[in-house]
Design a protein around this motif. Sequence first.
Motif, PDB file in Angstrom:
ATOM      1  N   PRO A  97      -2.910   3.254  -3.502  1.00 59.43           N
ATOM      2  CA  PRO A  97      -4.238   3.878  -3.412  1.00 59.43           C
ATOM      3  C   PRO A  97      -4.860   4.176  -4.771  1.00 59.43           C
ATOM      4  CG  PRO A  97      -2.743   4.852  -1.808  1.00 59.43           C
ATOM      5  CD  PRO A  97      -1.922   3.915  -2.651  1.00 59.43           C
ATOM      6  N   ASN A  98      -4.023   4.556  -5.762  1.00 62.12           N
ATOM      7  CA  ASN A  98      -4.571   4.789  -7.103  1.00 62.12           C
ATOM      8  C   ASN A  98      -5.220   3.521  -7.642  1.00 62.12           C
ATOM      9  OD1 ASN A  98      -3.634   7.416  -7.201  1.00 62.12           O
ATOM     10  ND2 ASN A  98      -1.649   6.799  -8.031  1.00 62.12           N
ATOM     11  N   LEU A  99      -4.569   2.406  -7.387  1.00 67.28           N
ATOM     12  CA  LEU A  99      -5.080   1.135  -7.885  1.00 67.28           C
ATOM     13  C   LEU A  99      -6.396   0.787  -7.183  1.00 67.28           C
ATOM     14  CD1 LEU A  99      -4.046  -0.802  -9.997  1.00 67.28           C
ATOM     15  CD2 LEU A  99      -2.838  -2.064  -8.231  1.00 67.28           C
ATOM     16  N   ALA A 159       0.834  -1.203   0.000  1.00 63.79           N
ATOM     17  CA  ALA A 159       0.000   0.000   0.000  1.00 63.79           C
ATOM     18  C   ALA A 159       0.870   1.255   0.000  1.00 63.79           C
ATOM     19  CB  ALA A 159      -0.925  -0.021   1.223  1.00 63.79           C
ATOM     20  N   GLY A 160       1.898   1.263  -0.869  1.00 67.76           N
ATOM     21  CA  GLY A 160       2.799   2.416  -0.936  1.00 67.76           C
ATOM     22  C   GLY A 160       2.218   3.547  -1.782  1.00 67.76           C
ATOM     23  N   ARG A 196      -8.551   2.824  -5.781  1.00 71.52           N
ATOM     24  CA  ARG A 196      -9.594   3.731  -6.268  1.00 71.52           C
ATOM     25  C   ARG A 196     -10.101   3.276  -7.636  1.00 71.52           C
ATOM     26  NH1 ARG A 196      -8.998   7.846  -9.697  1.00 71.52           N
ATOM     27  NH2 ARG A 196      -6.777   8.145  -9.299  1.00 71.52           N
ATOM     28  N   ASN A 197      -9.183   2.958  -8.548  1.00 73.34           N
ATOM     29  CA  ASN A 197      -9.598   2.575  -9.888  1.00 73.34           C
ATOM     30  C   ASN A 197     -10.309   1.237  -9.902  1.00 73.34           C
ATOM     31  OD1 ASN A 197      -8.857   4.376 -12.324  1.00 73.34           O
ATOM     32  ND2 ASN A 197      -7.199   4.686 -10.841  1.00 73.34           N
ATOM     33  N   LEU A 198      -9.882   0.314  -9.044  1.00 73.23           N
ATOM     34  CA  LEU A 198     -10.582  -0.971  -8.966  1.00 73.23           C
ATOM     35  C   LEU A 198     -12.021  -0.764  -8.490  1.00 73.23           C
ATOM     36  CD1 LEU A 198      -7.808  -3.298  -7.567  1.00 73.23           C
ATOM     37  CD2 LEU A 198      -9.249  -3.792  -9.562  1.00 73.23           C
ATOM     38  N   SER A 199     -12.197   0.121  -7.495  1.00 69.18           N
ATOM     39  CA  SER A 199     -13.540   0.376  -6.968  1.00 69.18           C
ATOM     40  C   SER A 199     -14.449   0.978  -8.026  1.00 69.18           C
ATOM     41  CB  SER A 199     -13.479   1.357  -5.792  1.00 69.18           C
ATOM     42  OG  SER A 199     -12.435   1.049  -4.923  1.00 69.18           O
ATOM     43  N   GLU A 200     -13.867   1.832  -8.876  1.00 70.68           N
ATOM     44  CA  GLU A 200     -14.704   2.543  -9.844  1.00 70.68           C
ATOM     45  C   GLU A 200     -14.966   1.730 -11.108  1.00 70.68           C
ATOM     46  OE1 GLU A 200     -12.742   6.280 -10.442  1.00 70.68           O
ATOM     47  OE2 GLU A 200     -13.077   6.947  -8.376  1.00 70.68           O
ATOM     48  N   ALA A 201     -14.178   0.675 -11.332  1.00 70.69           N
ATOM     49  CA  ALA A 201     -14.327  -0.094 -12.568  1.00 70.69           C
ATOM     50  C   ALA A 201     -15.574  -0.973 -12.518  1.00 70.69           C
ATOM     51  CB  ALA A 201     -13.086  -0.958 -12.788  1.00 70.69           C
ATOM     52  N   PRO A 202     -16.336  -1.057 -13.628  1.00 68.81           N
ATOM     53  CA  PRO A 202     -17.490  -1.947 -13.668  1.00 68.81           C
ATOM     54  C   PRO A 202     -17.030  -3.379 -13.417  1.00 68.81           C
ATOM     55  CG  PRO A 202     -17.350  -0.582 -15.657  1.00 68.81           C
ATOM     56  CD  PRO A 202     -16.094  -0.379 -14.903  1.00 68.81           C
ATOM     57  N   GLY A 203     -17.673  -4.045 -12.514  1.00 65.61           N
ATOM     58  CA  GLY A 203     -17.309  -5.432 -12.230  1.00 65.61           C
ATOM     59  C   GLY A 203     -16.179  -5.568 -11.228  1.00 65.61           C
ATOM     60  N   GLY A 204     -15.607  -4.456 -10.836  1.00 61.32           N
ATOM     61  CA  GLY A 204     -14.483  -4.521  -9.901  1.00 61.32           C
ATOM     62  C   GLY A 204     -14.902  -4.143  -8.492  1.00 61.32           C
ATOM     63  N   GLU A 205     -14.213  -4.660  -7.526  1.00 58.88           N
ATOM     64  CA  GLU A 205     -14.457  -4.308  -6.141  1.00 58.88           C
ATOM     65  C   GLU A 205     -13.145  -4.525  -5.386  1.00 58.88           C
ATOM     66  OE1 GLU A 205     -17.302  -5.544  -2.427  1.00 58.88           O
ATOM     67  OE2 GLU A 205     -17.524  -6.628  -4.323  1.00 58.88           O
ATOM     68  N   ALA A 206     -12.736  -3.514  -4.631  1.00 59.88           N
ATOM     69  CA  ALA A 206     -11.536  -3.663  -3.818  1.00 59.88           C
ATOM     70  C   ALA A 206     -11.958  -4.289  -2.498  1.00 59.88           C
ATOM     71  CB  ALA A 206     -10.877  -2.317  -3.597  1.00 59.88           C
ATOM     72  N   VAL A 207     -11.492  -5.511  -2.249  1.00 62.49           N
ATOM     73  CA  VAL A 207     -11.953  -6.270  -1.083  1.00 62.49           C
ATOM     74  C   VAL A 207     -11.043  -6.048   0.119  1.00 62.49           C
ATOM     75  CG1 VAL A 207     -12.417  -8.590  -0.192  1.00 62.49           C
ATOM     76  CG2 VAL A 207     -12.980  -8.017  -2.579  1.00 62.49           C
ATOM     77  N   ALA A 208      -9.743  -6.277  -0.086  1.00 60.19           N
ATOM     78  CA  ALA A 208      -8.836  -6.247   1.061  1.00 60.19           C
ATOM     79  C   ALA A 208      -7.455  -5.809   0.620  1.00 60.19           C
ATOM     80  CB  ALA A 208      -8.751  -7.640   1.685  1.00 60.19           C
ATOM     81  N   VAL A 209      -6.722  -5.177   1.555  1.00 61.09           N
ATOM     82  CA  VAL A 209      -5.368  -4.704   1.285  1.00 61.09           C
ATOM     83  C   VAL A 209      -4.445  -5.229   2.376  1.00 61.09           C
ATOM     84  CG1 VAL A 209      -3.875  -2.661   1.211  1.00 61.09           C
ATOM     85  CG2 VAL A 209      -6.120  -2.611   0.079  1.00 61.09           C
ATOM     86  N   ALA A 210      -3.302  -5.775   1.966  1.00 62.69           N
ATOM     87  CA  ALA A 210      -2.313  -6.242   2.940  1.00 62.69           C
ATOM     88  C   ALA A 210      -1.047  -5.408   2.848  1.00 62.69           C
ATOM     89  CB  ALA A 210      -1.966  -7.707   2.668  1.00 62.69           C
ATOM     90  N   ASP A 211      -0.477  -5.065   3.970  1.00 64.81           N
ATOM     91  CA  ASP A 211       0.785  -4.319   4.008  1.00 64.81           C
ATOM     92  C   ASP A 211       1.389  -4.562   5.382  1.00 64.81           C
ATOM     93  OD1 ASP A 211       1.939  -1.660   2.227  1.00 64.81           O
ATOM     94  OD2 ASP A 211       2.717  -1.967   4.268  1.00 64.81           O
ATOM     95  N   LEU A 212       2.719  -4.489   5.476  1.00 61.50           N
ATOM     96  CA  LEU A 212       3.360  -4.707   6.765  1.00 61.50           C
ATOM     97  C   LEU A 212       3.189  -3.500   7.687  1.00 61.50           C
ATOM     98  CD1 LEU A 212       6.639  -6.461   5.577  1.00 61.50           C
ATOM     99  CD2 LEU A 212       4.611  -7.503   6.656  1.00 61.50           C
ATOM    100  N   SER A 213       2.948  -2.305   7.082  1.00 61.59           N
ATOM    101  CA  SER A 213       2.924  -1.072   7.871  1.00 61.59           C
ATOM    102  C   SER A 213       1.509  -0.735   8.357  1.00 61.59           C
ATOM    103  CB  SER A 213       3.448   0.080   7.009  1.00 61.59           C
ATOM    104  OG  SER A 213       2.833   1.281   7.371  1.00 61.59           O
TER     105      SER A 213
END
Lengths: 332, 332, 332, 332
Positions: free
Chosen positions: B9-11, B4-5, B13-30
């Motif tokens: 976040p751009n990715l 999540a560097g 946001r774009n996944l959320s806005e894309a038809p058929g796309g949904e941002a489910v979960a994000v993993a990061d050490l920080s």
Amino acid sequence: MIGAGYWGPNLVRNLSEAPGGEAVAVADLSPERLAAIRKRFPAVRTTQDHRELFADPEVDAVCIVTPISTHRALAEEALAAGKHVFVEKPLAGTVADAEAIVRAAERAQRTLMVGHTFVYNPAVTSVHGLIERGELGRVQYIDSQRVNLGLHQFDFNVLWDLGPHDVSISLYWLGEEPEWVQCIGACFVQPEIEDVVFLTMGFPSGAIAQAHLSWLAPSKLRRMAVIGSKKMAVYDDTEAAEKVKIYDHGVESLSVEELRRSYRAGDIHSPRVPVTEALQLEVRHFIECVRDGAVPRSGGEAGLRVVRVLEAGMRSLRQQGARVTYREAAPV
Amino acid sequence: MIGAGYWGPNLVRNLSEAPGGEAVAVADLSPERLAAIRKRFPAVRTTQDHRELFADPEVDAVCIVTPISTHRALAEEALAAGKHVFVEKPLAGTVADAEAIVRAAERAQRTLMVGHTFVYNPAVTSVHGLIERGELGRVQYIDSQRVNLGLHQFDFNVLWDLGPHDVSISLYWLGEEPEWVQCIGACFVQPEIEDVVFLTMGFPSGAIAQAHLSWLAPSKLRRMAVIGSKKMAVYDDTEAAEKVKIYDHGVESLSVEELRRSYRAGDIHSPRVPVTEALQLEVRHFIECVRDGAVPRSGGEAGLRVVRVLEAGMRSLRQQGARVTYREAAPV
Amino acid sequence: MIGAGYWGPNLVRNLSEAPGGEAVAVADLSPERLAAIRKRFPAVRTTQDHRELFADPEVDAVCIVTPISTHRALAEEALAAGKHVFVEKPLAGTVADAEAIVRAAERAQRTLMVGHTFVYNPAVTSVHGLIERGELGRVQYIDSQRVNLGLHQFDFNVLWDLGPHDVSISLYWLGEEPEWVQCIGACFVQPEIEDVVFLTMGFPSGAIAQAHLSWLAPSKLRRMAVIGSKKMAVYDDTEAAEKVKIYDHGVESLSVEELRRSYRAGDIHSPRVPVTEALQLEVRHFIECVRDGAVPRSGGEAGLRVVRVLEAGMRSLRQQGARVTYREAAPV
Amino acid sequence: MIGAGYWGPNLVRNLSEAPGGEAVAVADLSPERLAAIRKRFPAVRTTQDHRELFADPEVDAVCIVTPISTHRALAEEALAAGKHVFVEKPLAGTVADAEAIVRAAERAQRTLMVGHTFVYNPAVTSVHGLIERGELGRVQYIDSQRVNLGLHQFDFNVLWDLGPHDVSISLYWLGEEPEWVQCIGACFVQPEIEDVVFLTMGFPSGAIAQAHLSWLAPSKLRRMAVIGSKKMAVYDDTEAAEKVKIYDHGVESLSVEELRRSYRAGDIHSPRVPVTEALQLEVRHFIECVRDGAVPRSGGEAGLRVVRVLEAGMRSLRQQGARVTYREAAPV
């Protein structure tokens, strides 16, 4: 002047207009060209025999504006006749010929100057001043683009046609001779005549210089960027108003985010550059050097260095762009 | 998404806005980065353990946006878990790793796509269309400039940082793999980390492509010119209004004198290019390929070809810019 | 926020990101628009009844982003409910309405700010600084071009659509109110709705300002030049890298001949301008003014002055561009 | 030629180079200027008595390149002597004088041409062709910018200095005479000599034309935009490569969102424009008209129309920019 082709009339006009200069006589094999000269410059004598110029005591200096292969013989003859000599660029087609001309001028103790007009261009000298005063910091590299839709030549390639400009300017700016040369090219229109080359030079200071030279692009580029450790200077000859622009780094104050989003890092300054014609400045310099015995900015040695680079470039081209040593440059 | 560097976040946001796309979960050490993601995208789950994503049946595809050296292990793990995989560019840091990822995707019969966003840029696809329809004639060469004041990296050079853009675009435009690669560079700011390189590729068709990549220039250049036998197309990403310009040769009708004095030879046309964000188009393409099983434009093989060129470029760099064969590219 | 049209989401996003700001609730008559707000900003409450916002003790300030004709009633209502008020530009459609809003804010002792975003634009404030520090000398005139292919409005003309920008910027830069206004226009697409106007203002200092406003040009111009007795500053919002350029006169040293042939008289300097979004700076300024009780740069009085100029411009338009007095401006 | 000031030598050179043209003699009161002419053009006779030219049977036509106030007397004298006459622009300083010259040429049945060089400029004629062929649709308005750091004149203002260019080009493009004229101006450097004016003309077709003329800006603008109902053409004389650009509307296919974010609505086309010097084309046209008896493009009537506009502009200036009728234009 010997040779009344495309470029000749410009030289005659500038010689006539320069203080202390006078165009006395023009030699050319073509009666039509001589007639054109007489029509435009009624006071200039014309002849088909260039030896008349050598014999004419009124003639102090001879300008050789003929095909490259004739430079050496004409220059040697003119110097032997005691004339000062101006040779169109490049000085010669081989290092051997260029060295012979330089040696002949030394023996004759006459001024030898090569027509590297760009080193007299006010924008080019303005960038030279920036470098010399240390305003750019340490010069890291020069990137140059000189492309246009070419008047394809049949006896030499784009390296010999356009390269003398970038090489003479780069050597003038850096004030050093390269250690090595690389040249990658391709031939699209005629076999064995490169119409696009990428020429790279490496210098003792660590600086490098690259020139992209091409006859294949239907829109002119005339852009040279000098990247220094503090600032970058860009000289773009196609710009009407802003031929020279200086870009500050100014990076200390910028956040990473800011830097990513910006098109530039610091302030930009565009100094006003005089609009004086470079050819007029070059002709005046020649007249002054002849009068004072000073070594011209684009004197014989400078012209020889350019030929060395071009010849090394040809060797590299024949070896698929391998790095070749500048000093060992020998006939291809 | 894993990582999540800056770019993450751009990715999302774009996944959320894309038809058929949904941002489910994000993993990061920080934990800080994850908190920032939650603040901006309250509906997205976050975790410090990326394996949770692999185990999550709601997750169809995993986007790997982590340092290059981790790409192979994460991609293999994700594919083994049956996920489709999107990897940020470059696919991997070595040809061996890139090949391993491609093979793993084949075995898993899952979609593998590399984040070469530029090949989805409307200006880039517009130039691709010109080439494909033959409007430029035979492509002779591509000249590319990608320079800016760099965020100097400590573990890789400017070739690996900026090169993936020019290489992926050039291969997409030309539709062929290079035969040879040459790369000349220099290190000014850090030892052994090139901050300026000139990369040249030669292709079976005879075309060549050169890219000037630099972290040293305080003003951005993002310009690619495709010189064809009939027309030239220039894609300049720093232009607000005229990102693509097409220059006719039109030289037949011009006198030599006219050609010398003109800044260009023929008409210029600038087609309107949609302002749609390339990343949005890329994300949609990924979703469609996952759904349909189609091979993405920037699929695993395409990403592998880019890594091959970069690795060959490294070999040439270590040999002073000598020509190296593309196919023999092996670990440096 | 009341009104969730085109501009609304930008405001919500910037309010959420501003330190000290929080977007609490959005009112709009359209359920679709409210749904879109909820999807993008899950934490924001929505309602079809804007009065809920006035009654909500959690709401400190109300942003009115609705059609111009509703500004007065909504602002008066919000102020009466003790809320601080931000109104999209222009403040109102008549001087009478604008004055009523300003008086209401005074009575309620609440902050009133108008959305003249451009006076928070870093390039605009950079030029303001130049003027204030006297670097340009005495300001002689401002020439402004704001043209594009218009979203033709049916209830107001290009003067009311684009004029608020140039008028608010010009008044901010000059720091004075005009004495007279002239406006010449023409209607090409719809009868009685001017789609091109030339607006001129004359100031007590002797300065004049002209704005060319048009919906008819298929290419955007966003250029304002401030001509001073010593230097000229140009702010061009369509420029990616050089939004502000400062041109020295430098004329003393130039011969007449030099001046005729030059494209410019002196040096050019382009200061780096931060890339921060103007809307974010505006929103922060609003929050600070609400907190400190300071008068905003684009406060009620500033917004009223803009409406006075627009109304005077309408009177002049109806009188074929005759000069009208700014202060006498009355309903058309 | 009578008058050997700044512009004169250009005219002599172009006359000498034009087919069918020959520069015979030059008259000027200053012996220094005549000496300069002789040095540059050894074949041209010189005299301090302009009447020698009128008496010389070798002289077919006289070019009057003298201060405006002398145009009428010299032109009448030359026409009375049976010479064809070329007068520098503007034709005269008053409508009365201009009419007198036109009538004198009619009586003498000799060619009268005014030096509105720009209507022979290849870029200007290229835009004229676009309009004539209907490619721009119905012309809605012309917006013109002609500013530079002025050679401030003491006897006339910027309207008379720069205005003839924009007026002559606009009338040529539109092919109609204006109905009304408005002119707003200001005097900053000298009292009662306007150094910035905004000139507006209204035409029977509904088109309007505005010109911003200024001596106060330290950077040259030479830009004219013709906004048509279908396309816009921009002629920018400071552009080296793209003097003419044509912008499509192309708006049908664009969403509102797309339109807001785009810098332009449709395709852009820049036709190649020949680089021939306008003065050479003008001189050739004069020679042809003298030979064939044709009415020059910038003949006496065309020149008179320009003077009418300028005089009407002066009347409007004296009335604070009020609209004045073009036809009633009478001495101020």
